[in-house]
Design a protein around this motif. Structure first.
Motif, mmCIF file in Angstrom:
data_model
loop_
_atom_site.group_PDB
_atom_site.id
_atom_site.type_symbol
_atom_site.label_atom_id
_atom_site.label_comp_id
_atom_site.label_asym_id
_atom_site.label_seq_id
_atom_site.Cartn_x
_atom_site.Cartn_y
_atom_site.Cartn_z
ATOM 1 N N ASN A 66 0.666 -1.067 -0.065
ATOM 2 C CA ASN A 66 0.096 -0.114 -0.044
ATOM 3 C C ASN A 66 0.836 1.306 0.011
ATOM 4 O O ASN A 66 0.805 2.057 0.757
ATOM 5 C CB ASN A 66 -1.008 0.033 1.294
ATOM 6 N N VAL A 67 1.860 1.378 -1.188
ATOM 7 C CA VAL A 67 2.664 2.394 -0.989
ATOM 8 C C VAL A 67 3.012 2.702 -2.630
ATOM 9 O O VAL A 67 3.093 1.752 -3.298
ATOM 10 C CB VAL A 67 4.117 2.232 -0.234
ATOM 11 N N CYS A 68 3.371 3.944 -2.883
ATOM 12 C CA CYS A 68 3.854 4.368 -4.071
ATOM 13 C C CYS A 68 4.989 5.454 -3.926
ATOM 14 O O CYS A 68 4.736 6.112 -3.239
ATOM 15 C CB CYS A 68 2.747 4.678 -4.902
ATOM 16 N N ARG A 69 5.731 5.743 -5.153
ATOM 17 C CA ARG A 69 6.652 6.622 -5.236
ATOM 18 C C ARG A 69 6.739 7.222 -6.485
ATOM 19 O O ARG A 69 6.520 6.346 -7.665
ATOM 20 C CB ARG A 69 8.270 6.239 -4.742
ATOM 21 N N ILE A 70 6.957 8.479 -6.824
ATOM 22 C CA ILE A 70 6.996 9.222 -8.102
ATOM 23 C C ILE A 70 7.883 10.168 -8.217
ATOM 24 O O ILE A 70 8.015 11.108 -7.235
ATOM 25 C CB ILE A 70 5.471 9.645 -8.468
ATOM 26 N N ASP A 71 9.223 10.137 -8.788
ATOM 27 C CA ASP A 71 10.251 11.081 -8.669
ATOM 28 C C ASP A 71 10.274 11.667 -10.296
ATOM 29 O O ASP A 71 10.179 11.093 -11.386
ATOM 30 C CB ASP A 71 11.656 10.450 -8.863
ATOM 31 N N GLY A 72 10.325 12.864 -10.427
ATOM 32 C CA GLY A 72 10.273 13.642 -11.801
ATOM 33 C C GLY A 72 10.216 15.078 -11.792
ATOM 34 O O GLY A 72 9.813 15.756 -10.338
ATOM 35 N N LEU A 73 10.132 15.714 -12.679
ATOM 36 C CA LEU A 73 9.968 17.326 -12.663
ATOM 37 C C LEU A 73 8.445 17.255 -12.562
ATOM 38 O O LEU A 73 7.780 16.561 -13.495
ATOM 39 C CB LEU A 73 10.458 17.860 -14.043
ATOM 40 N N PHE A 74 7.788 18.323 -11.728
ATOM 41 C CA PHE A 74 6.452 18.483 -11.893
ATOM 42 C C PHE A 74 6.018 19.088 -12.944
ATOM 43 O O PHE A 74 6.709 20.002 -13.731
ATOM 44 C CB PHE A 74 6.303 19.453 -10.586
#
Length: 226
Positions: A66-74
């Motif tokens: 029950n977890v997620c991660r997002i990396d990047g330019l907004f």
């Protein structure tokens, strides 16, 4: 044509008809996304307008944890108004009721008559979070309907579309015969829509440390010391 041939043709027709009916039945049932998946993504707009940006990043989703991660330019981000681009790593942990955002501002500066971007870590944010950004059951939960087959990134896909109350319509394109995401379109592409492509979607095991939050560098640190 003898009686045996007629029966044989009738049997073939029945098999084809059963397969067609099964396909239609299956195509009316929106699938769940994989239990865990990760991919790079490209974020842009359709049609692209002068102020629109194209950005990229990486995301990880694990529904068992029950977890997620997002990396990047907004994207979208108003660089003209803020004076910088914004890179962000966001870890969603609904079990803890919060999401943690690590951010770095990239400001455009002129050095020796050349334009460059200077990074500056910003203070971490912690916000309330009740669910991961894309839930595993997002298609059945929103009663998504089958919208046909399209070729996306050279792959045959099945499209599923839905509209949440007060939101723009969303269409999810899955690699045909699978539950693997290839593209998400939010809005009307004939007017202005957000598009996110997932060119290397995979269901490989995600290491635990991917979802570990590390405190950002202090903005007081001199980034040029060394």
């Amino acid at each position: 044509m003898n009686h045996h041939q007629i029966l044989h043709l009738g049997s073939q027709y029945s098999n084809v008809e059963r397969a067609r009916m099964e396909l239609e039945k299956t195509s009316n049932i929106p699938p769940l996304l994989p239990e865990q998946w990760s991919t790079s993504y490209i974020s842009y707009w359709q049609p692209m307008q002068e102020e629109d940006q194209i950005t990229s990043g990486y995301c990880w989703f694990d529904y068992n944890r029950n977890v997620c991660r997002i990396d990047g330019l907004f994207n979208p981000w108003p660089e003209k108004e803020t004076g910088h681009k914004l890179w962000m790593s966001e870890i969603f942990t609904p079990g803890d009721g919060q999401t943690r955002k690590t951010k770095i501002a990239y400001s455009r500066e002129e050095i020796n008559k050349q334009n460059t971007y200077q990074p500056m870590p910003l203070k971490d944010d912690v916000d309330v979070c009740h669910q991961v950004l894309i839930t595993q059951d997002i298609l059945p939960q929103n009663n998504a309907t089958y919208a046909g087959s399209y070729t996306i990134l050279g792959l045959k896909t099945d499209a599923w579309t839905f509209t949440r109350q007060g939101k723009s319509p969303s269409t999810y394109y899955l690699k045909q015969g699978t539950n693997h995401l290839i593209r998400i379109v939010t809005g009307d592409p004939n007017k202005h829509a957000s598009v996110r492509d997932f060119p290397n979607f995979n269901t490989h095991m995600i290491p635990d440390n991917i979802f570990k939050h590390y405190q950002n560098l202090s903005p007081d640190i001199n980034l040029h010391t060394g």
